[in-house]
Design an enzyme around this catalytic site. Structure first.
Site, PDB file in Angstrom:
ATOM      1  N   ASP A  14       0.810  -1.223   0.000  1.00  0.00           N
ATOM      2  CA  ASP A  14       0.000   0.000   0.000  1.00  0.00           C
ATOM      3  C   ASP A  14       0.842   1.271   0.000  1.00  0.00           C
ATOM      4  O   ASP A  14       0.450   2.291   0.559  1.00  0.00           O
ATOM      5  CB  ASP A  14      -0.962  -0.002   1.211  1.00  0.00           C
ATOM      6  CG  ASP A  14      -1.663  -1.339   1.356  1.00  0.00           C
ATOM      7  OD1 ASP A  14      -2.312  -1.745   0.393  1.00  0.00           O
ATOM      8  OD2 ASP A  14      -1.530  -1.992   2.400  1.00  0.00           O
ATOM      9  N   LYS A  17       1.834   2.172  -5.157  1.00  0.00           N
ATOM     10  CA  LYS A  17       2.450   1.665  -6.389  1.00  0.00           C
ATOM     11  C   LYS A  17       1.609   1.977  -7.618  1.00  0.00           C
ATOM     12  O   LYS A  17       2.119   2.423  -8.635  1.00  0.00           O
ATOM     13  CB  LYS A  17       2.642   0.139  -6.307  1.00  0.00           C
ATOM     14  CG  LYS A  17       3.641  -0.297  -5.266  1.00  0.00           C
ATOM     15  CD  LYS A  17       3.745  -1.808  -5.206  1.00  0.00           C
ATOM     16  CE  LYS A  17       2.549  -2.478  -4.566  1.00  0.00           C
ATOM     17  NZ  LYS A  17       2.372  -2.269  -3.147  1.00  0.00           N
ATOM     18  N   GLY A  41      -4.503  -4.447  -4.289  1.00  0.00           N
ATOM     19  CA  GLY A  41      -5.484  -3.411  -4.614  1.00  0.00           C
ATOM     20  C   GLY A  41      -4.711  -2.151  -4.971  1.00  0.00           C
ATOM     21  O   GLY A  41      -4.210  -1.469  -4.092  1.00  0.00           O
ATOM     22  N   HIS A  42      -4.556  -1.894  -6.247  1.00  0.00           N
ATOM     23  CA  HIS A  42      -3.777  -0.725  -6.675  1.00  0.00           C
ATOM     24  C   HIS A  42      -4.720   0.433  -6.967  1.00  0.00           C
ATOM     25  O   HIS A  42      -5.530   0.365  -7.882  1.00  0.00           O
ATOM     26  CB  HIS A  42      -2.926  -1.072  -7.899  1.00  0.00           C
ATOM     27  CG  HIS A  42      -1.810  -2.014  -7.552  1.00  0.00           C
ATOM     28  ND1 HIS A  42      -0.960  -2.544  -8.475  1.00  0.00           N
ATOM     29  CD2 HIS A  42      -1.417  -2.505  -6.362  1.00  0.00           C
ATOM     30  CE1 HIS A  42      -0.077  -3.328  -7.864  1.00  0.00           C
ATOM     31  NE2 HIS A  42      -0.350  -3.325  -6.586  1.00  0.00           N
ATOM     32  N   GLN A 231       1.822  -6.328  -3.588  1.00  0.00           N
ATOM     33  CA  GLN A 231       2.234  -6.488  -2.195  1.00  0.00           C
ATOM     34  C   GLN A 231       3.544  -5.713  -2.011  1.00  0.00           C
ATOM     35  O   GLN A 231       3.691  -4.662  -2.592  1.00  0.00           O
ATOM     36  CB  GLN A 231       2.357  -7.960  -1.761  1.00  0.00           C
ATOM     37  CG  GLN A 231       1.023  -8.676  -1.679  1.00  0.00           C
ATOM     38  CD  GLN A 231       0.500  -9.106  -3.030  1.00  0.00           C
ATOM     39  OE1 GLN A 231       1.186  -9.749  -3.792  1.00  0.00           O
ATOM     40  NE2 GLN A 231      -0.725  -8.742  -3.342  1.00  0.00           N
TER      41      GLN A 231
HETATM   42  P1  IMP Z   1      -2.566 -13.150   1.382  1.00  0.00           P
HETATM   43  O1  IMP Z   1      -1.565 -12.749   0.374  1.00  0.00           O
HETATM   44  O2  IMP Z   1      -3.975 -12.768   1.030  1.00  0.00           O
HETATM   45  O3  IMP Z   1      -2.467 -14.588   1.793  1.00  0.00           O
HETATM   46  O4  IMP Z   1      -2.250 -12.323   2.734  1.00  0.00           O
HETATM   47  C1  IMP Z   1      -1.039 -12.516   3.446  1.00  0.00           C
HETATM   48  C2  IMP Z   1      -0.631 -11.227   4.160  1.00  0.00           C
HETATM   49  O5  IMP Z   1      -0.246 -10.261   3.188  1.00  0.00           O
HETATM   50  C3  IMP Z   1      -1.739 -10.575   4.987  1.00  0.00           C
HETATM   51  O6  IMP Z   1      -1.154  -9.949   6.112  1.00  0.00           O
HETATM   52  C4  IMP Z   1      -2.304  -9.521   4.059  1.00  0.00           C
HETATM   53  O7  IMP Z   1      -2.890  -8.449   4.761  1.00  0.00           O
HETATM   54  C5  IMP Z   1      -1.034  -9.076   3.337  1.00  0.00           C
HETATM   55  N1  IMP Z   1      -1.318  -8.591   1.986  1.00  0.00           N
HETATM   56  C6  IMP Z   1      -1.627  -9.315   0.899  1.00  0.00           C
HETATM   57  N2  IMP Z   1      -1.784  -8.528  -0.167  1.00  0.00           N
HETATM   58  C7  IMP Z   1      -1.565  -7.272   0.242  1.00  0.00           C
HETATM   59  C8  IMP Z   1      -1.537  -5.999  -0.425  1.00  0.00           C
HETATM   60  O8  IMP Z   1      -1.729  -5.885  -1.638  1.00  0.00           O
HETATM   61  N3  IMP Z   1      -1.268  -4.911   0.364  1.00  0.00           N
HETATM   62  C9  IMP Z   1      -0.994  -5.031   1.682  1.00  0.00           C
HETATM   63  N4  IMP Z   1      -0.982  -6.183   2.344  1.00  0.00           N
HETATM   64  C10 IMP Z   1      -1.268  -7.305   1.625  1.00  0.00           C
END
Ligand code: IMP
Length: 432
Positions: A14, A17, A41-42, A231
């Protein structure tokens, strides 16, 4: 032969990007996603309208750019369809300029069920997954049981789908998960599956490509390619705060495996950091603020997840983590976002080292999750003024320039630009 430039988040996600990619897009011919899936979520904002993209690359609003979903990405067809429909409603026809790798893996409805089952089984040690099925889908990829985009066209697709789904159901039963009560968007597994199957028709409207050939040909043809990370560094499966991470390599090295390009083709590595720090979900966060300053960062920074709506945890910028990120990714330039959130702070702080059991270090310890880490904070005087209307980097308030100079000095990497509002016009590039 051109090089492929990389843009990635250096914290826990977040960092902004989507917006920076959108600003840089005019310089590129191709924008490619190399990992992650609908957990991302961009957010892009222009013309006063907010746009959130999940798996579609952020260059989609520029009709003359090719956007590529690479082999390292996960596609959930129903979410993909929704994203395409939202773009359609805005007058953007993505079929014109979006290509999809045949080798990208699919997220099945039962992967999403397994995500929920695994989280439930973890009890108090939940990761805080976005529950989009990321972990289970990458698990099947590595276990060599996954289904890929190209498989949709095979005659035995349905049988293979059913075999995999049944395997997930058996696993969920073993975990004692209540499958009958499980819902996706308010729908039971079978009902959602119907929508998922229908959504394959949307996916089939796109050009499926052997993206490794496509991208290497682009580089040979002198096209400029930007790899867009999702991420962020500290959520990387190998170097993040394991096990509180996502299930992919979010780092520069992930570009090579997620697109099929050689390490020697990597050009600039642009790293994005907020002027402070946030994290969604569980896991260590040494500079987290539990007081009203943290709450103020959350409120003023609108720190709520773009995918889940969850409030983000907030804290000061963390230099040991940022230096680590620059090292692992070979960052060549920094983009700093959201200093404007701290415009009325009397003082802002920077964590320059960690104090672990009385010993100071600037390394990320293996025991990151288990030992108490106290941030060593350096205070900086606040700039106490609005940044609205400032058009040149050097016209930023002196106190903010000192803070930015300290980021450069601490990381050893120059800042290329700073973003001072959500709008794409407010990215101030620093003169070379
Ligand atoms: P997962 O990728 O959905 O399995 O989540 C694993 C961890 O990564 C969790 O703590 C999520 O909140 C975090 N996470 C996954 N995708 C994002 C992102 O795009 N932005 C911020 N945190 C993320």
């Amino acid at each position: 032969m051109t090089k492929i430039d990389v843009l990635l988040g250096l914290q826990w996600g977040d960092e902004g990007k989507g917006k920076i990619v959108d600003v840089l897009t005019p310089d590129y011919d191709v924008i490619a996603r190399f990992q992650g899936g609908p957990n991302a979520g961009h957010t892009l904002e222009f013309g006063g309208i907010k746009h959130v993209l999940h798996i579609i690359p952020s260059g989609i609003f520029h009709t003359d750019k090719v956007n590529l979903i690479g082999n390292g990405v996960l596609i959930e067809p129903r979410i993909f369809r929704q994203e395409i429909e939202e773009l359609d409603a805005k007058g953007v026809d993505a079929t014109r300029n979006l290509l999809v790798s045949k080798k990208a893996h699919l997220i099945l409805p039962s992967h999403r069920m397994m995500d929920a089952a695994n989280e439930q089984a973890k009890g108090n040690s939940k990761i805080g997954s976005t529950l989009k099925g990321i972990g289970p889908a990458y698990t099947d990829k590595i276990a060599r049981t996954g289904l890929r985009v190209g498989d949709i066209l095979a005659s035995d697709f349905r049988e293979r789908y059913i075999m995999l789904k049944e395997q997930h159901i058996r696993m969920a039963q073993t975990l004692g998960f209540d499958i009958d009560s499980f819902r996706i968007d308010g729908l039971g597994l079978d009902q959602y599956e119907q929508l998922w199957m229908e959504s394959l028709d949307t996916l089939k409207r796109f050009r499926f490509v052997n993206s490794e050939y496509f991208i290497n040909q682009c580089l040979r043809d002198g096209k400029r390619v930007l790899a867009e990370g999702a991420q962020a560094m500290m959520l990387d499966i190998d170097f993040g705060t394991y096990p509180f991470v996502t299930s992919s390599n979010t780092i520069t090295a992930g570009v090579c495996t997620g697109l099929g390009v050689a390490p020697s083709t990597i050009g600039k590595v642009m790293g994005i950091t907020k002027a402070y720090c946030t994290r969604v979900g569980a896991g260590p966060f040494p500079t987290e603020l539990f007081d009203e300053t943290g709450a103020k960062l959350c409120e003023l920074g609108h720190e709520y997840g773009a995918t889940t709506g969850r409030p983000r945890r907030c804290g000061w910028i963390d230099m040991p983590a940022l230096r680590y990120a620059c090292m692992i990714n070979g960052v060549t330039e920094l983009y700093v976002t959201k200093p404007d959130v701290m415009n009325d702070f009397d003082q802002v702080c920077m964590c320059t080292a960690y104090d672990i059991e009385g010993r100071q270090t600037d390394e990320i310890p293996f025991e990151y999750n288990t030992v108490p880490i106290h941030p060593v904070l350096t205070p900086f005087a606040g700039w106490k003024q609005s940044l609205a209307g400032i058009e040149n980097y050097n016209d930023l308030p002196a106190n903010l320039l000192s803070y930015l100079a300290a980021i450069e000095q601490q990381t050893g990497v120059r800042i290329a630009a700073v973003s001072i509002s959500p709008d794409r016009k407010d990215v101030l590039f620093k003169a070379q």
